[in-house]
Enzyme design. Structure first.
Site, PDB file in Angstrom:
ATOM      1  N   GLY A 103      32.333  29.232  52.472  1.00  0.00           N
ATOM      2  CA  GLY A 103      31.943  30.107  51.371  1.00  0.00           C
ATOM      3  C   GLY A 103      30.990  29.404  50.421  1.00  0.00           C
ATOM      4  N   ASP A 134      34.470  37.660  49.199  1.00  0.00           N
ATOM      5  CA  ASP A 134      33.926  37.900  47.853  1.00  0.00           C
ATOM      6  C   ASP A 134      32.464  38.391  47.881  1.00  0.00           C
ATOM      7  OD1 ASP A 134      36.365  36.855  47.074  1.00  0.00           O
ATOM      8  OD2 ASP A 134      35.571  34.863  46.627  1.00  0.00           O
ATOM      9  N   MET A 136      40.538  41.272  44.756  1.00  0.00           N
ATOM     10  CA  MET A 136      40.055  39.891  44.670  1.00  0.00           C
ATOM     11  C   MET A 136      38.536  39.929  44.483  1.00  0.00           C
ATOM     12  SD  MET A 136      42.176  37.605  47.395  1.00  0.00           S
ATOM     13  CE  MET A 136      43.763  36.926  46.980  1.00  0.00           C
ATOM     14  N   HIS A 173      46.508  38.721  49.116  1.00  0.00           N
ATOM     15  CA  HIS A 173      45.898  38.127  50.318  1.00  0.00           C
ATOM     16  C   HIS A 173      45.850  39.063  51.516  1.00  0.00           C
ATOM     17  CE1 HIS A 173      46.593  34.755  47.683  1.00  0.00           C
ATOM     18  NE2 HIS A 173      45.668  34.114  48.361  1.00  0.00           N
TER      19      HIS A 173
END
Ligand code: F6P
Length: 360
Positions: free
Chosen positions: A115, A142, A184, A267
């Site tokens: 990431g 994200d 998230m 999650h």
């Protein structure tokens, strides 16, 4: 015969195994030997590096779309190892050990699936990778990595979050109440925005757009239903309030007499069978990464730009986004992509009457 290593670092997401599967098959067709480094950079710091040979039998097709990563044995990863090294004052020894053990593997190339934190860190510590070709593949739910239109794992996370909201709709309707769902995404609202639109949310609050609680309340009160979804990204804040963003918004709604509950998919957004879109992106990015190795590229990231897969320099990636300090690693600046004011989905959501904050 070329020796190729694969490492996944940072938080997991669905799609990692699809990338690994495609690298194994594409690499073997080229006659290369493929090695998997277990547990991110932590797999490189022991006395004996934690490395396994990957073959077509390692990952059968039916397990290549399952969430998680075959290269992760525990809950450790790239940044965690670095964080611990920083905290214990052993940063220099840690990076030296990484370079030594990586060099010992005599790899020609390393594919790092990571990431934006991992990419920024890889660039900062780039000397570790100077003896081989470093090719990165962007993964994160994200969608906060600059210069790529999509990241591995995002599409599956949107699907997971959307199904989570779909499941809440009937109980919301039965009880005439709203669900404030906290997504998230860190400081990027892409996941909340995309799943919010897909879930027919009445309001979507993201970190990039300021919002007005009174206007939100008015908007909910004037809705054609007395139930539904209010999507709140984990990165939003409300002046004078602390705690979880969904709780803050929920309290405000309750104070205004709006029946509501909060819901935290957490999650689950990183879980789930990989969607076809993510599997296809995984195949294309794996192929581009292998091509990049053949073309003698290094310090590059595969990227999807306007439908085409290309490679971009990691230096450009880390200098393109909005800089943000890493809270755990001193001196590390992470480069973030965010949702822009003119994002077509944001504009469409606004036009459809979803409250997305004070855009004008
Ligand atoms: O970066 C991926 C992500 O899932 C974020 O959306 C979230 O804020 C964070 O990781 C959660 O991290 P952890 O798995 O350490 O709780």
């Amino acid at each position: 015969m070329k020796k190729l290593g694969i490492m996944t670092t940072g938080g997991d997401c669905s799609g990692l195994n699809s990338v690994i599967y495609n690298i194994i098959h594409g690499g073997m067709r080229r006659g290369w030997a493929i090695y998997g480094i277990l547990d991110g950079t932590d797999g490189l710091i022991g006395a004996t590096p934690n490395v396994v040979r990957l073959t077509a039998d390692t990952l059968p097709p039916e397990s290549a779309f399952v969430a998680g990563s075959i290269l992760r044995n525990g809950n450790v990863g790239h940044t965690n190892g670095f964080e611990r090294a920083v905290q214990s004052g052993k940063y220099a020894q840690f990076t030296k050990m990484l370079k030594k053990n990586l060099s010992g593997l005599k790899l020609d190339a390393l594919i790092l699936i990571g990431g934006n934190g991992s990419l920024s860190l890889a660039w900062k510590t780039r000397d570790i990778y100077s003896d081989l070709q470093l090719i990165c593949i962007p993964k994160t739910i994200d969608m906060d990595i600059p210069l790529t239109d999509k990241t591995i794992g995002f599409d599956t996370a949107v699907s997971q979050l959307t199904h989570f909201c779909d499941d809440l709709m009937l109980t919301a309707r039965s009880h005439h109440r709203w669900f404030v769902v906290q997504s998230m995404g860190r400081n990027c609202g892409a996941l909340a925005l995309t799943a919010g639109v897909a879930s027919m949310a009445r309001a979507i609050l993201i970190p990039e757009i300021k919002f007005d609680v009174d206007k939100l309340v008015k908007h909910i009160k004037s809705a054609p239903t007395d139930y539904g979804i209010i999507m709140v990204s984990e990165g939003i804040s409300l002046r004078g309030h602390s705690g979880r963003p969904a709780d803050m918004i929920s309290r405000k709604l309750s104070a205004a007499g709006i029946a509501n509950r909060t819901a935290f998919p957490e999650h689950i957004q990183r879980a789930g069978d990989t969607t076809p879109n993510d599997r296809i992106l995984a195949a294309r990015m794996a192929d581009a990464a292998l091509d990049a190795i053949e073309n003698n590229e290094t310090y590059v990231m595969t990227a999807l730009q306007n439908g085409e897969i290309t490679t971009v320099g990691i230096d450009t990636v880390v200098s393109s986004g909005h800089p943000e300090r890493d809270p755990n690693i001193s001196d590390l600046t992470i480069s973030n992509a965010t949702v822009s004011d003119d994002d077509p989905l944001l504009v469409a959501a606004d036009n459809m009457g979803i409250y997305i904050g004070e855009t004008k």
